[in-house]
Design a protein around this motif. Structure first.
Motif, PDB file in Angstrom:
ATOM      1  N   ALA A 165       7.209  -4.198  -1.626  1.00  0.00           N
ATOM      2  CA  ALA A 165       8.631  -3.402  -2.223  1.00  0.00           C
ATOM      3  C   ALA A 165       7.946  -2.101  -2.490  1.00  0.00           C
ATOM      4  O   ALA A 165       8.717  -1.227  -2.685  1.00  0.00           O
ATOM      5  CB  ALA A 165       8.930  -4.066  -3.353  1.00  0.00           C
ATOM      6  N   ARG A 166       6.634  -1.710  -2.650  1.00  0.00           N
ATOM      7  CA  ARG A 166       6.491  -0.351  -2.853  1.00  0.00           C
ATOM      8  C   ARG A 166       6.744   0.729  -1.711  1.00  0.00           C
ATOM      9  O   ARG A 166       6.588   0.386  -0.596  1.00  0.00           O
ATOM     10  CB  ARG A 166       4.582  -0.242  -2.839  1.00  0.00           C
ATOM     11  CG  ARG A 166       4.202  -0.842  -4.273  1.00  0.00           C
ATOM     12  CD  ARG A 166       2.882  -1.029  -4.271  1.00  0.00           C
ATOM     13  NE  ARG A 166       1.934   0.625  -3.985  1.00  0.00           N
ATOM     14  CZ  ARG A 166       1.188   0.958  -4.917  1.00  0.00           C
ATOM     15  NH1 ARG A 166       0.618   0.211  -5.889  1.00  0.00           N
ATOM     16  NH2 ARG A 166       0.600   2.187  -4.430  1.00  0.00           N
ATOM     17  N   VAL A 167       6.899   2.122  -2.176  1.00  0.00           N
ATOM     18  CA  VAL A 167       7.240   3.025  -1.246  1.00  0.00           C
ATOM     19  C   VAL A 167       6.140   3.535  -0.639  1.00  0.00           C
ATOM     20  O   VAL A 167       5.835   3.924   0.595  1.00  0.00           O
ATOM     21  CB  VAL A 167       8.288   4.138  -2.071  1.00  0.00           C
ATOM     22  CG1 VAL A 167       8.213   5.364  -1.154  1.00  0.00           C
ATOM     23  CG2 VAL A 167       9.782   3.583  -2.167  1.00  0.00           C
ATOM     24  N   GLU A 168       5.034   4.098  -1.475  1.00  0.00           N
ATOM     25  CA  GLU A 168       3.836   4.539  -1.179  1.00  0.00           C
ATOM     26  C   GLU A 168       2.729   3.246  -0.665  1.00  0.00           C
ATOM     27  O   GLU A 168       2.867   2.135  -1.389  1.00  0.00           O
ATOM     28  CB  GLU A 168       3.065   5.153  -2.410  1.00  0.00           C
ATOM     29  CG  GLU A 168       3.910   6.195  -2.841  1.00  0.00           C
ATOM     30  CD  GLU A 168       3.735   7.483  -1.706  1.00  0.00           C
ATOM     31  OE1 GLU A 168       2.729   7.529  -0.968  1.00  0.00           O
ATOM     32  OE2 GLU A 168       4.702   8.080  -1.405  1.00  0.00           O
ATOM     33  N   PRO A 169       2.061   3.352   0.340  1.00  0.00           N
ATOM     34  CA  PRO A 169       1.006   2.219   0.709  1.00  0.00           C
ATOM     35  C   PRO A 169      -0.036   2.233  -0.168  1.00  0.00           C
ATOM     36  O   PRO A 169      -0.289   2.959  -1.370  1.00  0.00           O
ATOM     37  CB  PRO A 169       0.387   3.054   1.927  1.00  0.00           C
ATOM     38  CG  PRO A 169       1.133   4.232   2.326  1.00  0.00           C
ATOM     39  CD  PRO A 169       1.873   4.551   1.235  1.00  0.00           C
ATOM     40  N   ILE A 170      -0.350   1.030  -0.421  1.00  0.00           N
ATOM     41  CA  ILE A 170      -1.748   0.445  -1.370  1.00  0.00           C
ATOM     42  C   ILE A 170      -2.682   0.614  -0.731  1.00  0.00           C
ATOM     43  O   ILE A 170      -3.009   0.095   0.306  1.00  0.00           O
ATOM     44  CB  ILE A 170      -1.262  -0.774  -2.152  1.00  0.00           C
ATOM     45  CG1 ILE A 170      -2.124  -0.957  -3.340  1.00  0.00           C
ATOM     46  CG2 ILE A 170      -1.324  -1.899  -1.071  1.00  0.00           C
ATOM     47  CD1 ILE A 170      -1.494  -2.257  -3.940  1.00  0.00           C
ATOM     48  N   THR A 171      -3.749   0.897  -1.611  1.00  0.00           N
ATOM     49  CA  THR A 171      -5.207   0.903  -1.069  1.00  0.00           C
ATOM     50  C   THR A 171      -5.811  -0.514  -1.163  1.00  0.00           C
ATOM     51  O   THR A 171      -5.048  -1.207  -1.897  1.00  0.00           O
ATOM     52  CB  THR A 171      -6.045   1.989  -1.749  1.00  0.00           C
ATOM     53  OG1 THR A 171      -6.378   1.349  -2.970  1.00  0.00           O
ATOM     54  CG2 THR A 171      -5.644   3.242  -1.349  1.00  0.00           C
ATOM     55  N   VAL A 172      -6.806  -0.824  -0.532  1.00  0.00           N
ATOM     56  CA  VAL A 172      -7.470  -2.118  -0.254  1.00  0.00           C
ATOM     57  C   VAL A 172      -8.029  -2.431  -1.743  1.00  0.00           C
ATOM     58  O   VAL A 172      -7.817  -3.456  -2.549  1.00  0.00           O
ATOM     59  CB  VAL A 172      -8.362  -2.273   0.568  1.00  0.00           C
ATOM     60  CG1 VAL A 172      -9.262  -3.486   0.440  1.00  0.00           C
ATOM     61  CG2 VAL A 172      -7.954  -2.221   2.006  1.00  0.00           C
ATOM     62  N   ALA A 173      -8.683  -1.240  -2.441  1.00  0.00           N
ATOM     63  CA  ALA A 173      -9.084  -1.270  -3.743  1.00  0.00           C
ATOM     64  C   ALA A 173      -8.226  -1.801  -4.701  1.00  0.00           C
ATOM     65  O   ALA A 173      -8.315  -2.381  -5.747  1.00  0.00           O
ATOM     66  CB  ALA A 173      -9.964  -0.163  -3.938  1.00  0.00           C
ATOM     67  N   GLU A 174      -6.965  -0.977  -4.731  1.00  0.00           N
ATOM     68  CA  GLU A 174      -5.824  -1.203  -5.535  1.00  0.00           C
ATOM     69  C   GLU A 174      -5.080  -2.545  -5.514  1.00  0.00           C
ATOM     70  O   GLU A 174      -5.120  -3.289  -6.536  1.00  0.00           O
ATOM     71  CB  GLU A 174      -4.633  -0.086  -5.463  1.00  0.00           C
ATOM     72  CG  GLU A 174      -5.012   1.325  -5.770  1.00  0.00           C
ATOM     73  CD  GLU A 174      -3.734   2.082  -5.247  1.00  0.00           C
ATOM     74  OE1 GLU A 174      -3.363   2.905  -6.124  1.00  0.00           O
ATOM     75  OE2 GLU A 174      -3.429   2.036  -4.103  1.00  0.00           O
ATOM     76  N   LEU A 175      -5.084  -3.133  -4.215  1.00  0.00           N
ATOM     77  CA  LEU A 175      -4.670  -4.579  -3.941  1.00  0.00           C
ATOM     78  C   LEU A 175      -5.648  -5.568  -4.634  1.00  0.00           C
ATOM     79  O   LEU A 175      -5.275  -6.503  -5.278  1.00  0.00           O
ATOM     80  CB  LEU A 175      -4.334  -4.617  -2.405  1.00  0.00           C
ATOM     81  CG  LEU A 175      -4.285  -6.183  -2.040  1.00  0.00           C
ATOM     82  CD1 LEU A 175      -3.001  -6.575  -2.768  1.00  0.00           C
ATOM     83  CD2 LEU A 175      -4.091  -6.487  -0.670  1.00  0.00           C
TER      84      LEU A 175
END
Length: 191
Positions: A165-175
């Motif tokens: 649902a995020r507008v901005e992509p998530i980084t692998v580290a954040e995930l």
């Protein structure tokens, strides 16, 4: 990729990474005759820069050869320059890379968390992504995130929903951070 990273960092730190670049050429073995002495009968004088270059090149070659497995060493031990050995190593791995890319993509697409912890699952997926990179196909974070999310079970649906649902992509580290937090919350609830 980890071997390459170690080797390249040592060579860069020693300011010797130019010796593994393709097309690198040594200086002339002999000094150019001085102007007006081109027709001289004097023998050509050795170029000290050439000897220094060869010594450094052989040092780099020795470093490369001493830091590889016997299997790879057997494929490149006939090379006489560092650049030649490096090119042979790259060729050896690139010839295998197409098949590795296909099998690694299949492994990424079919991987599931199953009974693994998030740390174990993340490590498995990161290793597969590293394999892709070593074969010359670096995955972008967004693609790896998709593979990771696809392999999660229903317990992680809240995280999957939030990430998608995020507008901005998530980084692998954040995930990874979000997944670890979710796993810890589930353990507290279960525990």
């Amino acid at each position: 990729p980890s071997w390459k990273a170690q080797v390249v960092s040592v060579l860069r730190g020693s300011q010797l990474d130019g010796f593994i670049q393709s097309g690198v050429q040594p200086p002339s073995p002999f000094l150019a005759p001085k102007k007006g002495k081109e027709d001289s009968k004097e023998p050509p004088k050795p170029n000290p820069d050439y000897e220094a270059w060869v010594a450094k090149d052989q040092m780099v070659l020795s470093y490369l050869l001493s830091n590889m497995s016997k299997e790879i060493l057997g494929q490149v031990n006939n090379e006489v320059t560092a650049a030649g050995a490096w090119a042979a190593i790259e060729k050896l791995f690139s010839s295998q890379s197409r098949a590795r890319v296909i099998s690694t993509r299949m492994a990424l697409a079919t991987a599931t968390k199953g009974t693994l912890s998030i740390a174990e699952y993340y490590g498995k997926m990161k290793n597969l992504a590293d394999e892709m990179a070593s074969a010359g196909w670096k995955l972008e974070d967004e693609e790896l995130v998709s593979y990771i999310l696809t392999g999660l079970d229903a317990d992680y649906d809240p995280v999957v929903s939030a990430v998608t649902a995020r507008v901005e992509p998530i980084t692998v580290a954040e995930l990874y951070t979000q997944l670890i937090s979710h796993e810890q919350r589930m353990e507290i609830r279960a525990g």
